[in-house]
Design an enzyme around this catalytic site. Structure first.
Site, PDB file in Angstrom:
ATOM      1  N   ASP A 261       0.528  13.082   3.825  1.00  0.00           N
ATOM      2  CA  ASP A 261       1.967  13.352   3.726  1.00  0.00           C
ATOM      3  C   ASP A 261       2.206  14.772   3.228  1.00  0.00           C
ATOM      4  O   ASP A 261       3.083  15.492   3.725  1.00  0.00           O
ATOM      5  CB  ASP A 261       2.651  12.389   2.750  1.00  0.00           C
ATOM      6  CG  ASP A 261       2.610  10.947   3.206  1.00  0.00           C
ATOM      7  OD1 ASP A 261       1.496  10.409   3.342  1.00  0.00           O
ATOM      8  OD2 ASP A 261       3.680  10.348   3.447  1.00  0.00           O
TER       9      ASP A 261
ATOM     10  N   TYR B 229       5.030   0.541  -7.614  1.00  0.00           N
ATOM     11  CA  TYR B 229       3.999   0.533  -6.575  1.00  0.00           C
ATOM     12  C   TYR B 229       2.789  -0.278  -7.019  1.00  0.00           C
ATOM     13  O   TYR B 229       2.347  -0.188  -8.167  1.00  0.00           O
ATOM     14  CB  TYR B 229       3.554   1.973  -6.279  1.00  0.00           C
ATOM     15  CG  TYR B 229       2.545   2.063  -5.162  1.00  0.00           C
ATOM     16  CD1 TYR B 229       2.956   2.104  -3.830  1.00  0.00           C
ATOM     17  CD2 TYR B 229       1.175   2.089  -5.426  1.00  0.00           C
ATOM     18  CE1 TYR B 229       2.027   2.173  -2.789  1.00  0.00           C
ATOM     19  CE2 TYR B 229       0.240   2.158  -4.395  1.00  0.00           C
ATOM     20  CZ  TYR B 229       0.686   2.200  -3.086  1.00  0.00           C
ATOM     21  OH  TYR B 229      -0.228   2.269  -2.069  1.00  0.00           O
TER      22      TYR B 229
ATOM     23  N   GLY C 192      -4.671   6.085   7.655  1.00  0.00           N
ATOM     24  CA  GLY C 192      -3.260   6.488   7.727  1.00  0.00           C
ATOM     25  C   GLY C 192      -2.439   5.511   8.547  1.00  0.00           C
ATOM     26  O   GLY C 192      -1.227   5.420   8.385  1.00  0.00           O
TER      27      GLY C 192
ATOM     28  N   ASP D  32      -2.138   2.163   8.507  1.00  0.00           N
ATOM     29  CA  ASP D  32      -2.628   1.129   7.599  1.00  0.00           C
ATOM     30  C   ASP D  32      -2.732  -0.280   8.168  1.00  0.00           C
ATOM     31  O   ASP D  32      -3.679  -0.990   7.907  1.00  0.00           O
ATOM     32  CB  ASP D  32      -1.717   1.060   6.365  1.00  0.00           C
ATOM     33  CG  ASP D  32      -1.715   2.366   5.595  1.00  0.00           C
ATOM     34  OD1 ASP D  32      -2.225   3.372   6.107  1.00  0.00           O
ATOM     35  OD2 ASP D  32      -1.199   2.374   4.469  1.00  0.00           O
TER      36      ASP D  32
ATOM     37  N   TYR E  40       5.347  -2.280  10.604  1.00  0.00           N
ATOM     38  CA  TYR E  40       4.419  -1.290  10.071  1.00  0.00           C
ATOM     39  C   TYR E  40       3.153  -1.062  10.895  1.00  0.00           C
ATOM     40  O   TYR E  40       2.240  -1.881  10.860  1.00  0.00           O
ATOM     41  CB  TYR E  40       4.067  -1.866   8.702  1.00  0.00           C
ATOM     42  CG  TYR E  40       3.450  -0.997   7.688  1.00  0.00           C
ATOM     43  CD1 TYR E  40       4.045   0.182   7.310  1.00  0.00           C
ATOM     44  CD2 TYR E  40       2.265  -1.405   7.070  1.00  0.00           C
ATOM     45  CE1 TYR E  40       3.462   0.949   6.317  1.00  0.00           C
ATOM     46  CE2 TYR E  40       1.687  -0.650   6.078  1.00  0.00           C
ATOM     47  CZ  TYR E  40       2.279   0.535   5.709  1.00  0.00           C
ATOM     48  OH  TYR E  40       1.700   1.280   4.731  1.00  0.00           O
TER      49      TYR E  40
ATOM     50  N   GLU F 156      11.147   5.763   7.946  1.00  0.00           N
ATOM     51  CA  GLU F 156       9.690   5.870   7.966  1.00  0.00           C
ATOM     52  C   GLU F 156       9.158   5.601   9.376  1.00  0.00           C
ATOM     53  O   GLU F 156       8.247   6.264   9.843  1.00  0.00           O
ATOM     54  CB  GLU F 156       9.125   4.859   6.961  1.00  0.00           C
ATOM     55  CG  GLU F 156       7.625   4.927   6.759  1.00  0.00           C
ATOM     56  CD  GLU F 156       7.132   3.865   5.776  1.00  0.00           C
ATOM     57  OE1 GLU F 156       7.964   3.038   5.301  1.00  0.00           O
ATOM     58  OE2 GLU F 156       5.932   3.844   5.493  1.00  0.00           O
TER      59      GLU F 156
HETATM   60  C1  GLC Z   1       1.990   4.310   4.370  1.00  0.00           C
HETATM   61  C2  GLC Z   1       1.398   4.909   5.633  1.00  0.00           C
HETATM   62  C3  GLC Z   1       0.502   6.092   5.288  1.00  0.00           C
HETATM   63  C4  GLC Z   1       1.299   7.064   4.434  1.00  0.00           C
HETATM   64  C5  GLC Z   1       1.906   6.376   3.207  1.00  0.00           C
HETATM   65  C6  GLC Z   1       2.835   7.253   2.411  1.00  0.00           C
HETATM   66  O1  GLC Z   1       1.017   3.748   3.574  1.00  0.00           O
HETATM   67  O2  GLC Z   1       0.684   3.951   6.353  1.00  0.00           O
HETATM   68  O3  GLC Z   1       0.032   6.718   6.437  1.00  0.00           O
HETATM   69  O4  GLC Z   1       0.517   8.121   4.043  1.00  0.00           O
HETATM   70  O5  GLC Z   1       2.655   5.281   3.641  1.00  0.00           O
HETATM   71  O6  GLC Z   1       3.846   7.725   3.223  1.00  0.00           O
END
Ligand code: GLC
Length: 436
Positions: A37, A82, A166, A168, A356, A400
């Protein structure tokens, strides 16, 4: 309109900026600094706040471990919104972990190299001193990968956790989950308090995610032991394409700086080997695209996803393969009534347009595919992806991820996951300033 959009995007970034000098992806849902990110975020800042673009990269590199590793999340700050946080990950188990910053013990796609090159294009020569003083850290990160994660000495590096990819929650991983017998953990999720649970992974999937981390912790995040014991060991085309693209950028930047012949030679050797192995091992002729490779099962994971198109960005395919990739994209992803580019094959039964990484569109993937298509001369398709990205954001907001079905866009909101999401904002700014 353009100015209005850019101003709203800047507002998103400015609101997500933190006192420590880094930017969170989205309030509540992602309250720390994430590795890939931060690269995309820096590209947005570069167009209006160079100081912040630099700080974004610097705060990431500050958390680098002594062995060159850069973690996927850096817990600069405390947050109770989180899970799993620093007390779960326990990065200090690794003897070379940063003593200053708590983090996870896994990484994310290595975008920082090509981000430095793009920052130079945007900012100009004033950015050279920053490159001069930080490029070696990025180089060390690449050396870390090749020395620790290329177990077959073929110029391709593995990931040991789906969060390293990335992407996920991709359906890609389902076959691996089916081989695992993870315990049923007791834990309190936080993501589903911010976002509709229908758009997030299931409890069982989280059990698998946590189980792999427990295995890595048991081995103190030692790479060799992880490669022996992790049930998840994958060559990811997206991850490796980012590494190869970043190698290319580092070779170019070292060339501008002068000297550094040894580093250039090292990267060139890895580059040559990596591209050969990538083409030999990850291309699937039947699907006409690149796919993932399961090192445990020693076979391809044969599904088409947006990651399948990322090698275009890194110049990996020859022109015949690029053409077959474009055909697959048009046939499966680009039919009438669809925005490009869904994250998973829309013709596949595992496709889910709202969940997602199991189908929705992500702006960072679109940005890379756009530049990849341009690199191979597919200008019209590249422009279509850019237009689609802008339209999705303009109609829905800085979400997102987005629904690929145009019919849905008319009926309801098509933006999902976190709102005011940083890289959607940052890359919109870059899209609108890239000269097309
Ligand atoms: C989610 C995404 C990941 C990203 C993160 C923070 O976990 O899958 O790719 O880096 O969010 O945005």
């Amino acid at each position: 309109m353009r100015e209005e959009l850019i101003n709203s995007a800047k507002k998103v970034l400015d609101n997500n900026f933190q006192e420590g000098g880094f930017t969170i992806p989205s309030k509540g849902l992602y309250p720390f600094q994430w590795k890939w990110d931060s690269g995309f975020i820096a590209l947005g800042y570069a167009h209006y706040n160079v100081h912040r673009a630099k700080r974004e990269i610097k705060t990431l590199l500050d958390a680098q471990w002594e062995n060159g590793f850069i973690p996927h999340i850096i817990f600069h700050n405390d947050s109770d919104t989180y899970f799993p946080g620093p007390d779960f990950h326990k990065s200090h188990l690794h003897p070379k972990a940063s003593k200053k910053f708590r983090s996870t013990g896994m990484t994310q796609p290595p975008v920082t190299g090509f981000v430095l090159q793009r920052l130079l294009e945007i900012i100009g020569d004033d950015f050279m001193p920053f490159i001069q003083s930080h490029i070696d850290q990025v180089y060390q990160n690449h050396v870390y990968f090749y020395e620790n994660r290329d177990i077959k000495d073929e110029g391709l590096v593995y990931i040991y956790h789906n969060w390293e990819s990335g992407t996920d929650n991709s359906p890609m991983w389902d076959d691996i989950w089916a081989t695992m017998n993870s315990p049923e953990y007791e834990f309190e999720r936080r993501d589903t308090t911010h976002v509709d649970p229908a758009q997030r992974p299931s409890k069982r999937e989280y059990d698998h995610y946590l189980h792999i981390i427990e295995i890595a912790k048991k081995h103190n995040y030692d790479d060799t032991r992880i490669s022996e014991h992790s049930p998840f060991l994958v060559l990811d085309p997206l991850f490796n394409a980012m590494l190869i693209k970043s190698n290319e950028a580092l070779i170019h930047l070292y060339g501008l700086l002068g000297d550094n012949q040894d580093k250039i030679a090292y990267l060139q050797a890895k580059q040559k080997l990596g591209i050969q192995s990538f083409n030999r091992k990850l291309f699937n002729k039947k699907l006409g695209v690149y796919v993932h490779y399961d090192l445990k099962a020693d076979e391809q994971i044969a599904y088409v996803s947006s990651s399948s198109f990322s090698p275009l960005f890194a110049g990996i395919p020859d022109s015949a393969r690029a053409e077959s990739m474009v055909q697959t994209m048009l046939e499966k992803f680009g039919g009438e009534g669809k925005y490009l580019c869904a994250s998973f094959d829309p013709t596949h039964e595992r496709f889910n347009p709202q969940k997602y990484w199991r189908g929705p569109i992500w702006i960072n993937m679109n940005w890379m595919i756009h530049h990849g298509l341009k690199r191979y001369g597919y200008k019209e398709l590249a422009n279509r992806i850019k237009r689609d990205s802008l339209e999705l954001i303009e109609n829905n907001g800085f979400y997102e991820y987005f629904d690929a079905r145009k019919s849905n866009a008319k009926a309801q909101k098509s933006g999902y996951g976190g709102n005011n999401f940083s890289w959607s904002a940052a890359l919109l700014i870059d899209f609108l300033n890239d000269g097309d």
